[in-house]
Design a protein around this motif. Structure first.
Motif, PDB file in Angstrom:
ATOM      1  N   PRO A  15     -10.268  29.098 -10.825  1.00 56.92           N
ATOM      2  CA  PRO A  15     -10.750  30.259 -11.594  1.00 56.92           C
ATOM      3  C   PRO A  15     -10.721  29.946 -13.096  1.00 56.92           C
ATOM      4  O   PRO A  15      -9.826  29.238 -13.567  1.00 56.92           O
ATOM      5  CB  PRO A  15      -9.726  31.359 -11.275  1.00 56.92           C
ATOM      6  N   CYS A  16     -11.686  30.483 -13.829  1.00 52.36           N
ATOM      7  CA  CYS A  16     -11.697  30.327 -15.291  1.00 52.36           C
ATOM      8  C   CYS A  16     -10.563  31.170 -15.889  1.00 52.36           C
ATOM      9  O   CYS A  16      -9.898  31.948 -15.191  1.00 52.36           O
ATOM     10  CB  CYS A  16     -13.054  30.735 -15.858  1.00 52.36           C
ATOM     11  N   GLY A  17     -10.368  31.047 -17.159  1.00 50.66           N
ATOM     12  CA  GLY A  17      -9.282  31.775 -17.815  1.00 50.66           C
ATOM     13  C   GLY A  17      -9.401  33.277 -17.670  1.00 50.66           C
ATOM     14  O   GLY A  17      -8.399  33.972 -17.420  1.00 50.66           O
ATOM     15  N   ALA A  18     -10.604  33.814 -17.820  1.00 57.70           N
ATOM     16  CA  ALA A  18     -10.801  35.268 -17.694  1.00 57.70           C
ATOM     17  C   ALA A  18     -10.436  35.733 -16.286  1.00 57.70           C
ATOM     18  O   ALA A  18      -9.755  36.748 -16.106  1.00 57.70           O
ATOM     19  CB  ALA A  18     -12.241  35.630 -18.022  1.00 57.70           C
ATOM     20  N   CYS A  19     -10.863  34.984 -15.283  1.00 55.64           N
ATOM     21  CA  CYS A  19     -10.559  35.369 -13.895  1.00 55.64           C
ATOM     22  C   CYS A  19      -9.076  35.248 -13.597  1.00 55.64           C
ATOM     23  O   CYS A  19      -8.524  36.057 -12.840  1.00 55.64           O
ATOM     24  CB  CYS A  19     -11.384  34.532 -12.929  1.00 55.64           C
ATOM     25  N   ARG A  20      -8.402  34.273 -14.178  1.00 58.83           N
ATOM     26  CA  ARG A  20      -6.952  34.157 -13.973  1.00 58.83           C
ATOM     27  C   ARG A  20      -6.257  35.420 -14.476  1.00 58.83           C
ATOM     28  O   ARG A  20      -5.347  35.941 -13.846  1.00 58.83           O
ATOM     29  CB  ARG A  20      -6.402  32.918 -14.694  1.00 58.83           C
ATOM     30  N   LEU A  80     -21.307  37.024 -14.534  1.00 57.75           N
ATOM     31  CA  LEU A  80     -20.073  37.473 -13.889  1.00 57.75           C
ATOM     32  C   LEU A  80     -19.633  36.422 -12.871  1.00 57.75           C
ATOM     33  O   LEU A  80     -20.439  35.973 -12.057  1.00 57.75           O
ATOM     34  CB  LEU A  80     -20.312  38.808 -13.173  1.00 57.75           C
ATOM     35  N   CYS A  81     -18.354  36.082 -12.926  1.00 56.80           N
ATOM     36  CA  CYS A  81     -17.810  35.101 -11.989  1.00 56.80           C
ATOM     37  C   CYS A  81     -17.616  35.714 -10.601  1.00 56.80           C
ATOM     38  O   CYS A  81     -17.444  36.922 -10.450  1.00 56.80           O
ATOM     39  CB  CYS A  81     -16.457  34.603 -12.475  1.00 56.80           C
ATOM     40  N   ALA A  82     -17.581  34.856  -9.598  1.00 55.60           N
ATOM     41  CA  ALA A  82     -17.392  35.282  -8.204  1.00 55.60           C
ATOM     42  C   ALA A  82     -16.060  36.013  -8.012  1.00 55.60           C
ATOM     43  O   ALA A  82     -15.993  37.011  -7.284  1.00 55.60           O
ATOM     44  CB  ALA A  82     -17.440  34.058  -7.293  1.00 55.60           C
ATOM     45  N   GLU A  83     -15.009  35.523  -8.659  1.00 50.03           N
ATOM     46  CA  GLU A  83     -13.684  36.122  -8.480  1.00 50.03           C
ATOM     47  C   GLU A  83     -13.669  37.564  -8.995  1.00 50.03           C
ATOM     48  O   GLU A  83     -13.157  38.471  -8.342  1.00 50.03           O
ATOM     49  CB  GLU A  83     -12.617  35.316  -9.248  1.00 50.03           C
ATOM     50  N   ARG A  84     -14.221  37.769 -10.188  1.00 45.44           N
ATOM     51  CA  ARG A  84     -14.222  39.127 -10.742  1.00 45.44           C
ATOM     52  C   ARG A  84     -15.188  40.029  -9.974  1.00 45.44           C
ATOM     53  O   ARG A  84     -14.953  41.232  -9.868  1.00 45.44           O
ATOM     54  CB  ARG A  84     -14.548  39.101 -12.238  1.00 45.44           C
ATOM     55  N   ASN A  85     -16.237  39.459  -9.407  1.00 47.14           N
ATOM     56  CA  ASN A  85     -17.142  40.229  -8.550  1.00 47.14           C
ATOM     57  C   ASN A  85     -16.391  40.711  -7.309  1.00 47.14           C
ATOM     58  O   ASN A  85     -16.468  41.896  -6.948  1.00 47.14           O
ATOM     59  CB  ASN A  85     -18.340  39.356  -8.173  1.00 47.14           C
TER      60      ASN A  85
HETATM   61 ZN   LIG Z   1     -14.199  33.256 -13.940  1.00 44.62          ZN
END
Ligand SMILES: [Zn+2]
Length: 130
Positions: A87-92, A53-58
C-alpha cells in the motif's frame, strides 16, 4: 472467515476491474473485517492524475458505505504487474485508521506465495487523533 489465499484471490479478481488507462498498473484489494465481512476495490484513475483512487481506499470506502464498523483485520493487495504490491503511504494511513488499534495484516503475493506484513511495522508512529 476467509483465508489469506481467498482474500488474495478476491483482490486478484478485483484488479481485473481496475480503471487505469494512464498508469496501466491495475491493482485490486480485499479488506477483511473482524465481523467476517469482506469488501473489495480496484484502483480508479482520472485524467486529472491527482484524483486517482487506490484499490485499498476503494475497498475501505465500500466497507464504510455498507455500514461496516468492526476492526479491519486483514487487507490483501494484488497487482499482476508487481509482486509485493505494498500500500502507498496514504493507504497505510487509511488502514491504520480503520484498524481501530488492531495490528492489521497486509497480505501480499510474492512469487505465487502469500507474504504477510503488519501495519504497525510498515507505518510506525502513525498519526492518530483518537
Ligand atoms: Zn494507495
Amino acid at each position: 472467515m476467509k483465508t489469506d489465499e481467498e482474500i488474495l484471490q478476491i483482490a486478484k479478481e478485483a484488479s481485473e476491474r481496475a480503471y487505469c488507462p494512464y498508469s496501466k498498473f491495475p491493482v485490486g484489494a480485499c479488506a477483511l473485517y473482524e465481523s467476517g465481512n469482506y469488501y473489495f476495490g480496484c484502483n480508479v484513475e482520472n485524467s486529472s492524475y491527482g484524483l486517482g483512487l487506490c484499490a485499498e481506499r476503494n475497498a475501505i470506502s465500500t466497507a464504510i458505505a455498507q455500514g461496516e464498523i468492526s476492526k479491519l483485520i486483514k487487507i490483501a493487495v494484488y497487482s499482476p504487474k508487481s509482486d509485493l504490491c505494498f500500500p502507498c503511504g496514504a493507504c497505510r494511513q487509511w488502514i491504520q485508521e480503520f484498524a481501530q488499534g488492531y495490528n492489521t495484516e497486509i497480505v501480499l503475493q510474492n512469487n505465487g506465495m502469500v507474504q504477510k506484513y503488519y501495519i504497525n511495522d510498515i507505518l510506525p508512529y502513525s498519526f492518530k487523533l483518537l
